[in-house]
Design a protein around this motif. Structure first.
Motif, mmCIF file in Angstrom:
data_model
loop_
_atom_site.group_PDB
_atom_site.id
_atom_site.type_symbol
_atom_site.label_atom_id
_atom_site.label_comp_id
_atom_site.label_asym_id
_atom_site.label_seq_id
_atom_site.Cartn_x
_atom_site.Cartn_y
_atom_site.Cartn_z
ATOM 1 N N ILE A 42 0.837 -1.208 0.000
ATOM 2 C CA ILE A 42 0.000 0.000 0.000
ATOM 3 C C ILE A 42 0.870 1.257 0.000
ATOM 4 N N LYS A 43 1.989 1.212 0.726
ATOM 5 C CA LYS A 43 2.892 2.370 0.737
ATOM 6 C C LYS A 43 3.446 2.649 -0.661
ATOM 7 N N GLN A 44 3.757 1.596 -1.405
ATOM 8 C CA GLN A 44 4.252 1.781 -2.773
ATOM 9 C C GLN A 44 3.149 2.304 -3.681
ATOM 10 N N LYS A 45 1.946 1.782 -3.480
ATOM 11 C CA LYS A 45 0.806 2.226 -4.292
ATOM 12 C C LYS A 45 0.512 3.702 -4.048
ATOM 13 N N HIS A 46 0.593 4.102 -2.786
ATOM 14 C CA HIS A 46 0.306 5.492 -2.404
ATOM 15 C C HIS A 46 1.587 6.162 -1.909
ATOM 16 N N TRP A 47 2.624 6.103 -2.720
ATOM 17 C CA TRP A 47 3.908 6.703 -2.346
ATOM 18 C C TRP A 47 3.805 8.212 -2.158
ATOM 19 N N ASP A 48 2.795 8.822 -2.801
ATOM 20 C CA ASP A 48 2.637 10.278 -2.733
ATOM 21 C C ASP A 48 1.666 10.713 -1.639
ATOM 22 N N ALA A 49 1.170 9.765 -0.842
ATOM 23 C CA ALA A 49 0.238 10.117 0.232
ATOM 24 C C ALA A 49 0.974 10.836 1.359
ATOM 25 N N THR A 50 0.243 11.616 2.139
ATOM 26 C CA THR A 50 0.826 12.314 3.272
ATOM 27 C C THR A 50 1.215 11.331 4.377
ATOM 28 N N HIS A 51 0.342 10.349 4.614
ATOM 29 C CA HIS A 51 0.599 9.339 5.652
ATOM 30 C C HIS A 51 0.022 7.991 5.216
ATOM 31 N N MET A 62 -0.625 -11.847 21.004
ATOM 32 C CA MET A 62 0.552 -11.191 21.566
ATOM 33 C C MET A 62 1.222 -10.328 20.495
ATOM 34 N N THR A 63 0.959 -10.639 19.241
ATOM 35 C CA THR A 63 1.578 -9.898 18.142
ATOM 36 C C THR A 63 0.612 -8.844 17.644
ATOM 37 N N ARG A 64 0.892 -7.608 18.013
ATOM 38 C CA ARG A 64 0.078 -6.478 17.544
ATOM 39 C C ARG A 64 1.015 -5.296 17.366
ATOM 40 N N ARG A 65 0.924 -4.653 16.250
ATOM 41 C CA ARG A 65 1.820 -3.542 15.938
ATOM 42 C C ARG A 65 1.007 -2.404 15.319
ATOM 43 N N TYR A 66 1.547 -1.196 15.430
ATOM 44 C CA TYR A 66 0.915 -0.054 14.770
ATOM 45 C C TYR A 66 1.974 0.979 14.456
ATOM 46 N N SER A 67 1.651 1.887 13.545
ATOM 47 C CA SER A 67 2.541 3.004 13.208
ATOM 48 C C SER A 67 1.710 4.244 12.926
ATOM 49 N N ASP A 68 2.141 5.381 13.506
ATOM 50 C CA ASP A 68 1.483 6.671 13.225
ATOM 51 C C ASP A 68 1.958 7.271 11.903
ATOM 52 N N ASP A 69 3.077 6.790 11.397
ATOM 53 C CA ASP A 69 3.647 7.268 10.126
ATOM 54 C C ASP A 69 3.666 8.793 10.030
ATOM 55 N N GLY A 70 4.149 9.435 11.080
ATOM 56 C CA GLY A 70 4.327 10.887 11.028
ATOM 57 C C GLY A 70 3.189 11.704 11.597
ATOM 58 N N GLU A 71 2.041 11.091 11.833
ATOM 59 C CA GLU A 71 0.952 11.823 12.484
ATOM 60 C C GLU A 71 1.317 12.013 13.966
#
Length: 206
Positions: A42-51, A62-71
């Motif tokens: 998805i990041k490659q598809k929307h390389w021009d997105a803000t976040h 037990m496996t849960r991850r998240y990223s704010d990606d700059g927000e």
């Protein structure tokens, strides 16, 4: 674990909030590698997105991850993760893509927007319950074969394959906790001539 909830398919949905475009993507995944491959796709598809914010939860819980990606911290990744946890879904990854529209939403606005993005993504993916099913097979002669598929279907089973040889072998799946009673019924109906054999287990949608 006898059952769990996940999404049935890869899907997406979107909306606009104060000129910012939010696109929610969801995909069923089973490993960290699968989840991150989806995120990177998805990041490659929307390389021009803000976040490109993401969160995922695997079945071991037990496996849960998240990223704010700059927000701003706590306004994006955690709200997306919270939607997954409240929906009690696992083996699911969500990516929330944002194209900034020029108007600041504020912390509360971002939380609501990313939560909504995750929710519409889940809705688009279709939440299903996966139940532990027994994979089994039953052999019978040709005179009884006319009855067997009907008996399996009426018991809630799903036929996967039928092999015709000297006799007929029907391969099917059925809820694990229903197999014993189905086997008893088959023995009874066939006057002890036929029975089922469990060959494995699989999680399947109900």
């Amino acid at each position: 674990m006898q059952s769990y909830k996940t999404v049935s398919k890869c899907s997406s949905d979107e909306f606009v909030e104060k000129k910012s475009r939010f696109i929610g993507y969801v995909k069923p995944v089973q490993t960290v590698d699968e989840a991150m491959a989806f995120v990177n796709e998805i990041k490659q598809k929307h390389w021009d997105a803000t976040h490109n914010v993401y969160a995922y939860v695997l079945r071991d819980m037990m496996t849960r991850r998240y990223s704010d990606d700059g927000e701003p911290q706590g306004t994006a990744g955690i709200p997306v993760l919270d939607v997954l946890l409240k929906a009690e879904v696992v083996d699911v990854a969500v990516v929330a893509t944002r194209y900034f529209g020029g108007t600041l939403l504020g912390a509360g606005g971002l939380v609501r927007a990313y939560s909504h993005t995750a929710k519409i993504a889940l809705d688009a993916g279709g939440i299903v319950t996966m139940q532990l099913c027994a994979v089994a097979e039953a052999k019978c002669d040709y005179s009884f074969y006319g009855k067997l598929p009907t008996l399996i279907t009426e018991a809630g089973g799903k036929i996967d394959d039928t092999i015709f040889a000297d006799d007929v072998k029907v391969v099917f799946r059925i809820a694990d906790d229903k197999l014993a009673s189905f086997n008893e019924m088959l023995i009874d109906v066939s006057n002890g001539k036929f029975h089922t054999e469990k060959t494995g287990e699989i999680f399947c949608a109900i």
